[in-house]
Scaffold this motif. Sequence first.
Motif, short mmCIF file in Angstrom:
data_model
loop_
_atom_site.label_atom_id
_atom_site.label_comp_id
_atom_site.label_asym_id
_atom_site.label_seq_id
_atom_site.Cartn_x
_atom_site.Cartn_y
_atom_site.Cartn_z
N UNK A 1 -4.76 -3.49 -12.23
CA UNK A 1 -4.28 -2.22 -12.77
C UNK A 1 -5.21 -1.02 -12.63
N UNK A 2 -6.40 -1.28 -12.84
CA UNK A 2 -7.43 -0.41 -13.02
C UNK A 2 -7.82 -0.03 -11.46
N UNK A 3 -7.87 -0.62 -10.64
CA UNK A 3 -8.03 -0.37 -9.29
C UNK A 3 -7.07 0.47 -8.81
N UNK A 4 -5.87 0.10 -9.06
CA UNK A 4 -4.43 0.85 -8.73
C UNK A 4 -4.87 2.37 -9.24
N UNK A 5 -4.87 2.48 -10.56
CA UNK A 5 -5.10 3.84 -11.34
C UNK A 5 -6.08 4.41 -10.63
N UNK A 6 -7.49 4.04 -10.48
CA UNK A 6 -8.62 4.84 -9.97
C UNK A 6 -8.18 5.44 -8.73
N UNK A 7 -7.39 4.38 -7.67
CA UNK A 7 -7.24 4.83 -6.46
C UNK A 7 -6.19 5.87 -6.48
N UNK A 8 -5.08 5.91 -7.27
CA UNK A 8 -4.29 6.95 -7.26
C UNK A 8 -4.81 8.15 -7.85
N UNK A 9 -5.60 8.15 -8.89
CA UNK A 9 -6.22 9.17 -9.48
C UNK A 9 -7.17 9.87 -8.69
N UNK A 10 -7.73 9.14 -8.01
CA UNK A 10 -8.82 9.55 -7.06
C UNK A 10 -8.31 10.55 -5.67
N UNK A 11 -6.96 9.82 -4.96
CA UNK A 11 -6.09 10.58 -4.38
C UNK A 11 -5.71 11.95 -4.72
N UNK A 12 -5.22 11.80 -5.82
CA UNK A 12 -4.68 12.94 -6.36
C UNK A 12 -5.82 14.22 -6.71
N UNK A 13 -6.87 13.57 -7.17
CA UNK A 13 -8.23 14.85 -7.33
C UNK A 13 -8.42 15.32 -5.78
N UNK A 14 -8.73 14.33 -4.97
CA UNK A 14 -9.38 14.65 -3.65
C UNK A 14 -8.22 15.43 -2.75
N UNK A 15 -7.22 14.93 -2.78
CA UNK A 15 -6.03 15.55 -1.75
C UNK A 15 -5.08 16.12 -2.24
N UNK A 16 -5.15 16.73 -3.46
CA UNK A 16 -3.87 17.30 -4.12
C UNK A 16 -3.26 18.27 -3.09
N UNK A 17 -3.99 19.18 -2.55
CA UNK A 17 -3.27 20.53 -1.89
C UNK A 17 -2.66 20.00 -0.68
N UNK B 1 0.31 5.57 -11.60
CA UNK B 1 -0.89 5.54 -12.58
C UNK B 1 -0.13 5.45 -13.89
N UNK B 2 0.87 5.98 -14.18
CA UNK B 2 1.63 5.51 -15.36
C UNK B 2 2.15 4.21 -15.62
N UNK B 3 2.74 3.51 -14.44
CA UNK B 3 3.02 1.97 -14.49
C UNK B 3 2.05 1.23 -14.38
N UNK B 4 0.97 1.33 -13.78
CA UNK B 4 -0.27 0.36 -14.04
C UNK B 4 -1.01 0.75 -15.11
N UNK B 5 -0.84 1.93 -15.81
CA UNK B 5 -1.47 1.97 -17.26
C UNK B 5 -0.56 1.29 -18.30
N UNK B 6 0.58 1.26 -18.05
CA UNK B 6 1.44 0.62 -19.08
C UNK B 6 1.12 -0.80 -18.95
#
Length: 398
Positions: free
Chosen positions: A188-204, A218-223
């Motif tokens: 789940x950590x890898x999934x959270x980091x991957x999703x967060x990284x995508x949001x930060x880098x490609x948000x626009x 992020x929410x489901x894997x954090x839970x």
Amino acid sequence: NHAASVRAQAIAARSRARTTQELYQFSRKLAAIGTLDDLLWATAYQVAAMLKVRVVLLLPEGESIAVRAGYPPEDTLDEADLAAARWTWQHDRPAGRGADTLPGARRLFLPLRTARGPVAVMGIESDRPGPLFSPEHRRLLDALADQAAVSIERVQLAEAVDRARLEAETERLRAALLTSISHDLRTPLAAILGAASSLESYRELLDEPARADLLRTILEEAERLSRFVANLLDMTRLEAKALRPKQEPADLGEVAGSALARAGKILARHRVEVEIEPGLPLVPLDVALFEQALFNVLDNAAKYAPAGGTVRLRAWAEAGEVRLAVSDEGPGIAPSALAHVFDKFYRAADGDGRPPGTGLGLAIARGFVEAMGGRLMAANRTDRRGAVFTFALPVGPA
């Protein structure tokens, strides 16, 4: 006028970027801290610095709650503030200045909580008149509080694991724990980091559905991660014989309803049937422990039962006990596995067919139930394919 508007927007954007950077640095700082006292001090300092307020942090101590850190350094509270802090801890809701409860206190007290409940209380004080926070500052405070709560739970888990290491089976427990952490917590950590990284880098570049999908991941894997950590923490309490159930007569139907509500998300792909015999006697329970035990059994059913299948919960009185059975329409329990389903770190199926989890949920459920004087049994259904887990709880005094 247009130029002034653009300038204001640029200043606001720079401020937001600076705040995001500070939150990120705070997160990294917390991750590197290993002791509770250092963690609490760093949290108090960060909240005070970013929000220009005075901060105290309180943790449970025996039957009450006590100040453990503050910035500026503070180690005593007056009686009104202490009463508000205690109320916040007991009810997991804000109290004190600006809140609905005990508004006469100097400080506003907020619970620091993770998915499993409150871990500490934060008191905030300021000489500014009027509301303590703007909506934007309140969001910032919530972000800081969430990071701090998860880190406090992490350090407490580490301390509990250290104590459990002194118990028997240390080497086996540690080896299994490391295996579990390396796979089940990193996934789940890898999934959270991957999703967060995508949001930060490609948000626009992402449209709204794509952003929502990443946030949901992020929410489901954090839970999921939170459940794994909670299971590890509960197991260490059982291993260290640190469990002292507080049992009071309880309505099993109500407790079952709470557990089902909590399990709503993990049971979303299944049909759920509930059959509670009317007029069941009250049973002596530690409600929080029993709810967690039942949640773990429901979580197990959700993992092994096929989507669209029925998970059935039935409660009835029998031979001086109240019994509660959770049955599913999964593959059932292999004869060779029946003797091991409650073992620590045991999971049916290997390789890719193995459901995610630490293999602790059922061991914890049985440990909690036995600590309350009850029993938890596993069997296969006789009417069709599937497993059935039955709780047997004495009706008399615990």
